[in-house]
Design a protein around this motif. Structure first.
Motif, PDB file in Angstrom:
ATOM      1  N   ARG A 124      61.291  42.912  30.439  1.00 55.49           N
ATOM      2  CA  ARG A 124      60.538  43.395  29.287  1.00 55.49           C
ATOM      3  C   ARG A 124      59.052  43.055  29.453  1.00 55.49           C
ATOM      4  O   ARG A 124      58.182  43.898  29.272  1.00 55.49           O
ATOM      5  N   LEU A 125      58.797  41.812  29.836  1.00 54.14           N
ATOM      6  CA  LEU A 125      57.408  41.353  29.940  1.00 54.14           C
ATOM      7  C   LEU A 125      56.630  42.102  31.010  1.00 54.14           C
ATOM      8  O   LEU A 125      55.434  42.335  30.866  1.00 54.14           O
ATOM      9  N   THR A 126      57.305  42.472  32.091  1.00 55.32           N
ATOM     10  CA  THR A 126      56.600  43.137  33.176  1.00 55.32           C
ATOM     11  C   THR A 126      56.761  44.650  33.089  1.00 55.32           C
ATOM     12  O   THR A 126      56.287  45.372  33.946  1.00 55.32           O
ATOM     13  N   ASP A 127      57.464  45.093  32.034  1.00 54.10           N
ATOM     14  CA  ASP A 127      57.576  46.516  31.781  1.00 54.10           C
ATOM     15  C   ASP A 127      58.285  47.245  32.935  1.00 54.10           C
ATOM     16  O   ASP A 127      57.845  48.309  33.356  1.00 54.10           O
ATOM     17  N   VAL A 128      59.368  46.679  33.426  1.00 58.88           N
ATOM     18  CA  VAL A 128      60.104  47.355  34.503  1.00 58.88           C
ATOM     19  C   VAL A 128      61.539  47.662  34.090  1.00 58.88           C
ATOM     20  O   VAL A 128      62.352  48.089  34.888  1.00 58.88           O
ATOM     21  N   THR A 166      47.256  40.945  43.341  1.00 55.70           N
ATOM     22  CA  THR A 166      46.759  42.285  43.020  1.00 55.70           C
ATOM     23  C   THR A 166      46.422  43.091  44.264  1.00 55.70           C
ATOM     24  O   THR A 166      45.860  44.170  44.164  1.00 55.70           O
ATOM     25  N   ASN A 167      46.799  42.566  45.426  1.00 54.87           N
ATOM     26  CA  ASN A 167      46.569  43.280  46.676  1.00 54.87           C
ATOM     27  C   ASN A 167      47.148  44.691  46.599  1.00 54.87           C
ATOM     28  O   ASN A 167      48.271  44.873  46.170  1.00 54.87           O
ATOM     29  N   HIS A 168      46.410  45.662  47.030  1.00 54.83           N
ATOM     30  CA  HIS A 168      46.850  47.062  47.089  1.00 54.83           C
ATOM     31  C   HIS A 168      47.064  47.709  45.724  1.00 54.83           C
ATOM     32  O   HIS A 168      47.619  48.789  45.638  1.00 54.83           O
ATOM     33  N   LEU A 169      46.668  47.059  44.643  1.00 57.32           N
ATOM     34  CA  LEU A 169      46.872  47.677  43.334  1.00 57.32           C
ATOM     35  C   LEU A 169      45.572  48.316  42.849  1.00 57.32           C
ATOM     36  O   LEU A 169      44.491  47.817  43.137  1.00 57.32           O
ATOM     37  N   ASP A 170      45.706  49.418  42.106  1.00 55.69           N
ATOM     38  CA  ASP A 170      44.500  49.998  41.522  1.00 55.69           C
ATOM     39  C   ASP A 170      44.082  49.151  40.314  1.00 55.69           C
ATOM     40  O   ASP A 170      44.816  48.266  39.879  1.00 55.69           O
ATOM     41  N   ILE A 171      42.882  49.449  39.744  1.00 54.05           N
ATOM     42  CA  ILE A 171      42.371  48.515  38.737  1.00 54.05           C
ATOM     43  C   ILE A 171      43.250  48.449  37.491  1.00 54.05           C
ATOM     44  O   ILE A 171      43.389  47.383  36.906  1.00 54.05           O
ATOM     45  N   ALA A 172      43.876  49.570  37.130  1.00 51.90           N
ATOM     46  CA  ALA A 172      44.729  49.532  35.948  1.00 51.90           C
ATOM     47  C   ALA A 172      45.908  48.590  36.171  1.00 51.90           C
ATOM     48  O   ALA A 172      46.252  47.782  35.304  1.00 51.90           O
ATOM     49  N   HIS A 173      46.501  48.662  37.376  1.00 52.21           N
ATOM     50  CA  HIS A 173      47.636  47.793  37.663  1.00 52.21           C
ATOM     51  C   HIS A 173      47.206  46.351  37.862  1.00 52.21           C
ATOM     52  O   HIS A 173      47.930  45.424  37.517  1.00 52.21           O
ATOM     53  N   GLN A 174      46.007  46.164  38.412  1.00 52.80           N
ATOM     54  CA  GLN A 174      45.482  44.802  38.534  1.00 52.80           C
ATOM     55  C   GLN A 174      45.397  44.171  37.153  1.00 52.80           C
ATOM     56  O   GLN A 174      45.835  43.050  36.935  1.00 52.80           O
ATOM     57  N   GLN A 175      44.831  44.954  36.229  1.00 47.73           N
ATOM     58  CA  GLN A 175      44.643  44.433  34.882  1.00 47.73           C
ATOM     59  C   GLN A 175      45.986  44.137  34.222  1.00 47.73           C
ATOM     60  O   GLN A 175      46.204  43.047  33.695  1.00 47.73           O
ATOM     61  N   GLN A 176      46.909  45.112  34.291  1.00 46.37           N
ATOM     62  CA  GLN A 176      48.228  44.921  33.679  1.00 46.37           C
ATOM     63  C   GLN A 176      48.915  43.670  34.195  1.00 46.37           C
ATOM     64  O   GLN A 176      49.415  42.842  33.436  1.00 46.37           O
ATOM     65  N   LEU A 177      48.894  43.554  35.529  1.00 44.06           N
ATOM     66  CA  LEU A 177      49.613  42.446  36.160  1.00 44.06           C
ATOM     67  C   LEU A 177      49.015  41.101  35.755  1.00 44.06           C
ATOM     68  O   LEU A 177      49.722  40.187  35.331  1.00 44.06           O
ATOM     69  N   LEU A 178      47.691  41.003  35.843  1.00 49.53           N
ATOM     70  CA  LEU A 178      47.055  39.723  35.545  1.00 49.53           C
ATOM     71  C   LEU A 178      47.111  39.415  34.045  1.00 49.53           C
ATOM     72  O   LEU A 178      47.263  38.258  33.656  1.00 49.53           O
ATOM     73  N   ASP A 179      47.007  40.473  33.212  1.00 48.67           N
ATOM     74  CA  ASP A 179      47.172  40.250  31.774  1.00 48.67           C
ATOM     75  C   ASP A 179      48.548  39.652  31.494  1.00 48.67           C
ATOM     76  O   ASP A 179      48.683  38.676  30.750  1.00 48.67           O
ATOM     77  N   THR A 180      49.579  40.256  32.103  1.00 47.46           N
ATOM     78  CA  THR A 180      50.949  39.769  31.905  1.00 47.46           C
ATOM     79  C   THR A 180      51.066  38.308  32.315  1.00 47.46           C
ATOM     80  O   THR A 180      51.601  37.479  31.566  1.00 47.46           O
ATOM     81  N   ILE A 181      50.552  38.017  33.499  1.00 46.95           N
ATOM     82  CA  ILE A 181      50.665  36.647  34.004  1.00 46.95           C
ATOM     83  C   ILE A 181      49.922  35.679  33.102  1.00 46.95           C
ATOM     84  O   ILE A 181      50.437  34.630  32.709  1.00 46.95           O
ATOM     85  N   LYS A 182      48.709  36.071  32.729  1.00 44.07           N
ATOM     86  CA  LYS A 182      47.878  35.182  31.912  1.00 44.07           C
ATOM     87  C   LYS A 182      48.499  34.963  30.524  1.00 44.07           C
ATOM     88  O   LYS A 182      48.549  33.844  30.024  1.00 44.07           O
ATOM     89  N   LEU A 183      48.990  36.051  29.919  1.00 45.49           N
ATOM     90  CA  LEU A 183      49.582  35.928  28.592  1.00 45.49           C
ATOM     91  C   LEU A 183      50.838  35.065  28.646  1.00 45.49           C
ATOM     92  O   LEU A 183      51.088  34.238  27.772  1.00 45.49           O
TER      93      LEU A 183
END
Lengths: 488, 331
Positions: A124-128, A166-183
């Motif tokens: 749920r948290l990672t939206d997968v 965030t290697n190989h991720l576009d900026i939207a995915h970078q943001q999503q991923l790091l937001d998830t981790i940080k939150l």
């Protein structure tokens, strides 16, 4: 939480990381930065026990890391390496379920409700969740990375080590991923240590940064302490500049290309201006660094076209910016490369003068009307709404200005304008006191940024003298023309 | 979950059908009643219990062992081309067997069992040498090291086999026959001899089914997930080798089962080794029982080597499944 002291280790017998010491507190996010080959990933691998350490200690919750049994360590520490390749195709669910490995035991698998809840939460948290039964190799790189984050979260460890997540991720995915981790880190009080290639991302998300140089800690501290221009330049061997992030209180590093003579020098002169009864236009071949209070493209930026447009005195529009953009487009200007101002004053009365100094030269362009003259010290007594600009002042500098010089140039210009109003005895019609300006004056300072650096632009610097005198003379003349036109 | 249950039910049904066909069909047809009523016809019951049944059980065990070992090796080595013979254990077993045939060795007390016993010893020694050497070269025993070591020893032992074949005279037919594999004329003693090793191998692999899943993502990832990689890898290698050694020593080098069954299972039901291992076990048994049935009936009364049949039947079936499902799994 994690305490690293005097850590030396790496591949074979040659240590890659040398004498590294730091501690990470519970709930903290630490970013590891450094140029290629500085030992970022190696440091992470030595901490997680994949590579041997030659000396030093790594303590997790007060216990040496090598004293933990494999499963025990995995319960405390989750590690997310860079994207991997797979020999066989697993489903997303199977992959995330592996995160529960350290929590399971026994001859027969015992999948408990707790295990199920952990992977459901992680999905749920990672939206997968929607990919639960999809095969991993059918997902994009960004989605796969999210699945592995989910795997690490399902492990329910208190500390997570990430290697360039965030290697190989576009900026939207970078943001999503790091937001998830940080939150997640904030919500569950997780401790995060992450290697970053991109220091700007690291700055945005990390509480502290550790900068490695040749396997040795150069500095560790908050982003503003680490991402200093000189320090980054010396470690990365690249020309950079440090700027504040527009939204977050974090520094951002911008690369400065060393292109040298590729750019052509251009001197702006009076001849670059065209004046008509519709507008005053300046075209520059090279972009000028500009700070202005214009209608279109206000603030700071680099622009090649500058338009001061005449509008009727009764001009009224709900969205004057959009109307001005439409106008510029209709006139064939690029709306992303043009600064646009408005004035009710007749533009053919504009004053354009050139002033030379030892540093180079400046051109002042002023359109002035004093119908809405205001004494700023008495303005609190007024209740009227702003009108279109009346005294529009442009200062074009053939020179290189520092940030502070831009601000001082604006101060100097404003003081000179006020002096001109005083000299012409322009009064606030409401209070009958001397006016200091009009209600909607605009100012623009633009510089070619070529030649020697002008650090300051106060009144008694060479450029300040030119600005003071130029703005005073031009504004005075413009007011005289205005009065004449009005028959005053 | 339903899909998994279906997989198990279907696999078991196929196995039962294969066993029944295996014991009923042959030069003499045996009615099914003989299974539970020995008095129906004592002669037939004798054939069923002393000739057909041990043959079917042995074929089943060999097939199951090879398929499971193959599944484990492919998972552990993260290499779809790995099979039970990758480590060279089978070559060791073959050398043991061929030496017996070539020199006509017959150890007292062992008699006819000299060959399988020497073969098993060959397998065991090879396993120890290969793993010892791999460890000597690279203490962490990386997958590449293991595969390369296996290839080195396979090639070396293979050349020994070729040498003996080249020098052999009248034993040639016997040697080739053994190398191509067969489960005929073995009887219960062979089953009893192989069974304990197969159980040990099965348990070792079964205990590591989740670890194989983790190892699919690489040793480093597995370590981070909490797998004691060194220990688990050793267990899986040992378990797979024991299964392979036991199978080869009683039946010869029967190819293809260890490669095709695990892949078919993965394509049909996914790569979760908690299920790939047992399903490979069951379906490996079925495949070899059917292949053995075909090998002894197709040009009856002569018999074809079973290794010929496994690939002959297995390859087209595998090709069909591969083509049909190529979008679902990556092999």
């Amino acid at each position: 939480m994690l305490n690293v002291q005097g850590l030396t280790g790496g591949y074979h017998t040659v240590p890659v990381v040398k004498d590294v010491s730091f501690t990470v507190k519970k709930g903290e996010m630490l970013g590891i930065l450094g140029p290629n080959g500085s030992g970022k990933s190696t440091l992470l691998k030595v901490i997680s026990g994949v590579l041997p350490m030659q000396s030093g200690t790594v303590d997790l919750d007060g216990k040496a890391i090598h004293k933990y049994a494999s499963k025990e360590l995995a319960k405390h520490m989750a590690v997310l390496p860079q994207l991997h390749v797979h020999a066989f195709s697993n489903t997303v669910r199977e992959t995330i379920s592996l995160g529960r490995y350290p929590h399971q035991s026994g001859f027969f698998s015992s999948w408990s409700d707790k295990d199920e809840k952990a992977i459901q939460d992680a999905m749920r948290l990672t939206d997968v969740k929607m990919y639960e039964n999809t095969y991993l190799d059918e997902l994009s790189g960004g989605e796969q990375q999210r699945v592995f984050v989910a795997q690490a979260l399902a492990q329910q460890a208190k500390i997570i080590l990430l290697d360039e997540p965030t290697n190989h991720l576009d900026i939207a995915h970078q943001q999503q991923l790091l937001d998830t981790i940080k939150l997640q880190a904030n919500e569950k009080d997780l401790t995060i240590i992450s290697v970053f290639h991109d220091m700007n991302l690291a700055s945005l998300y990390c509480d502290r940064l550790l900068l490695l140089e040749n396997g040795v800690v150069k500095i560790i501290g908050e982003p503003h302490v680490v991402l200093k221009q000189k320090q980054i330049e010396s470690v990365y061997k690249a020309r950079v500049s440090s700027h504040p992030h527009p939204e977050q209180p974090k520094p951002q590093i911008t690369l400065l290309p060393s292109l040298g003579d590729l750019q052509v020098d251009e001197l702006i002169t009076k001849e670059h201006f065209t004046v008509s009864n519709e507008n005053v236009v300046l075209h520059s071949k090279t972009p000028l660094k500009t700070v202005s209070s214009a209608v279109v493209n206000a603030g700071s930026g680099w622009f090649r076209s500058f338009v001061n447009r005449h509008v009727k005195a009764d001009y009224e529009c709900d969205d004057s910016t959009q109307e001005m953009v439409d106008y510029l487009e209709a006139q064939g200007f690029s709306t992303t490369d043009t600064v646009g101002m408005m004035t009710a004053v007749r533009t053919e009365n504009a004053v354009i003068e050139e002033y030379k100094g030892t540093f180079g030269s400046i051109i002042i362009a002023v359109t002035a009307g004093v119908g809405n003259a205001v004494d700023v010290s008495k303005a609190f007594e007024r209740e009227d709404v702003p009108y279109v600009g009346t005294i529009n002042t442009w200062i074009i500098v053939n020179g290189k200005l520092s940030d502070e010089a831009f601000i001082q140039a604006m101060i100097t210009a404003t003081e000179a304008k006020t002096k001109a109003l005083q000299h012409e005895d322009v009064r606030d019609p409401l209070t009958n006191t001397l006016a200091t300006g009009t209600s909607t004056d605009s100012l623009l300072v633009a510089a070619t940024q070529k030649g020697q650096l002008l650090q300051y632009a106060g009144p008694i610097t060479e450029i300040g003298k030119c600005i003071g005198r130029g703005v005073f003379e031009s504004t005075t003349l413009a007011i005289k023309r205005y009065k004449k036109a009005k028959g005053m | 979950m339903n899909k998994t249950w279906f997989a198990y039910v279907a696999s078991v049904l196929v196995l039962i059908a294969a066993v029944l066909a295996g014991v009923m069909i042959g030069s003499v047809s045996i009615p099914i009643q003989v299974l539970w009523n020995p008095n129906f016809d004592e002669g037939l019951a004798n054939i069923l219990w002393n000739i057909r049944m041990p043959r079917v059980v042995l074929a089943g065990l060999v097939g199951a062992s090879l398929a499971m070992a193959g599944a484990a090796f492919q998972g552990l080595l993260r290499n779809p081309l790995a099979d039970p013979y990758t480590l060279g254990v089978s070559s060791g077993a073959s050398v043991g067997a061929v030496v017996t045939l070539f020199f006509g060795i017959s150890i007292p007390f062992l008699g006819l069992f000299t060959l399988p016993v020497l073969s098993m010893i060959g397998a065991f020694l090879t396993m120890i040498i290969v793993m010892g050497f791999a460890k000597l070269v690279d203490r962490t025993m990386k997958m590449e090291t293991i595969i390369l070591t296996g290839i080195i020893f396979s090639s070396f032992l293979g050349s020994l086999l070729s040498l003996m074949i080249a020098l052999s005279g009248e034993e040639l037919r016997q040697i080739i026959g053994w190398l191509l594999g067969s489960v005929s004329m073995r009887g219960w003693p062979y089953v009893k001899m192989a069974l304990p090793f197969m159980i040990i191998g099965f348990v070792l692999l079964w205990l590591n089914r989740r670890e194989i899943n983790a190892l699919l993502f690489g040793e480093e990832r597995a370590k981070h997930l909490g797998v004691d990689v060194k220990k688990r890898k050793m267990m899986i290698l040992t378990g797979g080798s024991i299964l392979t050694g036991a199978a080869v020593s009683v039946s010869g080098t029967i190819g293809f089962v260890g490669l095709v069954i695990p892949h078919t299972i993965r394509i049909l039901w996914g790569a979760d080794h908690r299920h790939v291992l047992p399903l490979s076990f069951i379906n490996g048994a079925s495949l070899l029982i059917v292949c053995d049935l075909v090998s002894r009936t197709i040009i009856s009364p002569s018999e074809l080597p079973i290794g010929v049949i496994t690939a002959f039947i297995g390859a087209p079936v595998f090709a069909f499944i591969f083509w049909k499902q190529r979008r679902k799994g990556s092999v």
